[in-house]
Design a protein around this motif. Structure first.
Motif, PDB file in Angstrom:
ATOM      1  N   GLN A  49      49.769-167.985  31.898  1.00 46.49           N
ATOM      2  CA  GLN A  49      50.397-168.520  30.688  1.00 46.49           C
ATOM      3  C   GLN A  49      51.520-169.474  31.115  1.00 46.49           C
ATOM      4  O   GLN A  49      52.291-169.176  32.027  1.00 46.49           O
ATOM      5  CB  GLN A  49      50.975-167.388  29.840  1.00 46.49           C
ATOM      6  N   THR A  50      51.589-170.657  30.508  1.00 45.47           N
ATOM      7  CA  THR A  50      52.585-171.669  30.835  1.00 45.47           C
ATOM      8  C   THR A  50      53.627-171.729  29.730  1.00 45.47           C
ATOM      9  O   THR A  50      53.277-171.825  28.544  1.00 45.47           O
ATOM     10  CB  THR A  50      51.930-173.052  30.999  1.00 45.47           C
ATOM     11  N   ALA A  51      54.905-171.691  30.107  1.00 46.02           N
ATOM     12  CA  ALA A  51      56.013-171.745  29.145  1.00 46.02           C
ATOM     13  C   ALA A  51      56.714-173.103  29.257  1.00 46.02           C
ATOM     14  O   ALA A  51      56.988-173.599  30.359  1.00 46.02           O
ATOM     15  CB  ALA A  51      57.003-170.616  29.420  1.00 46.02           C
TER      16      ALA A  51
ATOM     17  N   THR B 112      60.037-175.576  27.972  1.00 41.67           N
ATOM     18  CA  THR B 112      61.396-175.548  27.419  1.00 41.67           C
ATOM     19  C   THR B 112      61.780-176.958  26.991  1.00 41.67           C
ATOM     20  O   THR B 112      61.123-177.937  27.369  1.00 41.67           O
ATOM     21  CB  THR B 112      62.402-175.034  28.459  1.00 41.67           C
TER      22      THR B 112
ATOM     23  N   PRO C  85      57.811-177.397  33.292  1.00 42.84           N
ATOM     24  CA  PRO C  85      58.128-176.334  34.263  1.00 42.84           C
ATOM     25  C   PRO C  85      57.697-176.684  35.676  1.00 42.84           C
ATOM     26  O   PRO C  85      57.866-175.889  36.585  1.00 42.84           O
ATOM     27  CB  PRO C  85      57.352-175.138  33.723  1.00 42.84           C
TER      28      PRO C  85
END
Length: 402
Positions: A365-367, A369, A379
């Motif tokens: 899973q990629t977050a 911001t 990221p």
């Protein structure tokens, strides 16, 4: 003075004795006259009766040999032979006499006596034959299976007792009815008594008949692997009231027979095969050509392990992989063998995927911001940006500048 000259009154005992003496004298006189008048017919009838009796004894002896040759209850003709071999001497004699009394011109009193004795012999002999046929059928049913032990012996003993009571009770009622006795009250009393006993011991009878159903209907036997509710284990013993099961986790479970039969029982011993299901996720970066060839690869791997493919196909687009489902069957009911085959298939899949450069991805899973201005901050490094370090300015001393 008055003298009482009246004869003394006869007591009931003396009257009965006199009546009996009269009947005996009448029977003797009638029998003697009959012998004098029909002595030739009597001799011929006696010879015929002896011949009939000899024939019936020969049939009984043949039935005994038939029973021995059939090993007791090995087949139906042996069962019938065993029933015929239980023919009593009294029945044979009464049948022989009954068949010839008409030719001998017997007196009414003798004819009535012979008919009465023949009825008793026939009814009770029929009860014996029915009992032996039922016993033979039950023993034949159980001898063909691997049922042994105290439970079967006790069950057969109870069945014998119940069948004997029922058939001889019916025979007694039939005999009393032929004697002119009103058996309506007796039958009603037996019915009410049976209902009362059944209601009082319905729990015991329910477990008993459940045990008999297990023994004769054979949903499982001792040593079978079964599953019911959330329990899986091996049948240890089948009793008259309960069944003992050794769970795979080690503990022994005792469950009432009726309660056990009320559940859905899965007999794992009778299963034809064991089906193994594997979910396989393949990375989205896998070329479509390899995805298309993947079912064929799985077929080759499973068949090389000695199993049979039931299904090897695309399942769905997962969150982080292209999902496939592999289902294959292993013959038999041995889970140890099935587990070893599953291990071989899984190791072979990993090796084949490594050779074909097919990866099984981890769930990822990629977050993202964002800065205060709303701009997304990746990221990972931006590949278009210059990430080389800026040149540093160095300070030099005045002596060096000079």
């Amino acid at each position: 003075m008055t003298v009482n000259t009246a004869a003394p009154k006869a007591t009931p005992t003396s009257a009965s004795a006199a009546e009996l003496e009269t009947h005996v004298r009448s029977f003797t006189t009638e029998a003697w006259n009959w012998v004098q008048d029909y002595w030739l017919s009597i001799l011929i009838a006696a010879g015929a009766a002896i011949a009939i009796a000899a024939l019936l004894y020969a049939i009984r002896a043949w039935a005994m040999k038939l029973c021995e040759r059939g090993n007791g209850v090995a087949n139906w003709y042996a069962i019938i032979g065993r029933a015929v071999s239980r023919t009593s001497n009294f029945f044979i004699i009464m049948v022989s006499i009954r068949l010839v009394v008409g030719y001998a011109q017997t007196p009414p009193m003798v004819d009535t006596t012979v008919g009465f004795l023949f009825t008793i012999a026939t009814v009770f002999q029929a009860a014996i034959w029915v009992r032996e046929l039922v016993f033979g059928a039950i023993e034949h049913r159980t001898s063909a299976e691997d049922y042994h032990g105290q439970a079967l012996t006790s069950a057969l003993g109870i069945i014998r007792l119940l069948v004997t009571i029922v058939v001889f009770a019916i025979a007694s009622v039939v005999v009393l009815s032929n004697l002119g006795v009103n058996v309506t009250g007796l039958v009603a009393g037996l019915g009410v008594g049976g209902i009362a006993i059944g209601l009082a011991a319905q729990g015991i009878f329910a477990d008993l008949f459940a045990a008999l159903a297990i023994l004769f209907d054979k949903p499982f036997r001792v040593g079978h692997k079964v599953r019911f509710d959330q329990t899986t284990g091996i049948i240890q013993a089948i009793g008259l009231k309960s069944t003992r099961i050794r769970a795979f986790s080690g503990e022994e479970m005792v469950i009432a027979n009726k309660q056990l039969l009320d559940k859905l029982i899965e007999n794992l011993t009778h299963r034809d095969h064991i089906r193994i299901k594997l979910a396989i996720g393949v990375a989205y970066e896998t070329p479509p050509e390899k995805l298309e060839a993947l079912p064929g690869m799985l077929h080759e791997i499973v068949e090389a392990a000695g199993a049979t493919v039931s299904r090897a196909s695309f399942e769905a687009f997962g969150a982080s992989s292209v999902d496939f489902v592999l289902e294959f069957d292993i013959r038999g009911d041995d889970w140890d063998t099935a587990h070893l085959a599953r291990n071989r298939v899984m190791i072979a899949i990993l090796r084949r995927f490594a050779d074909e450069d097919i990866s099984i991805p981890y769930p990822t899973q990629t977050a993202f911001t964002a800065d205060p201005n709303g701009k997304l901050i990746l990221p990972y490094p931006d590949p278009g940006a210059d990430h080389s370090p800026a040149p540093r300015a160095t300070a030099t001393s005045g002596a060096a500048r000079a």
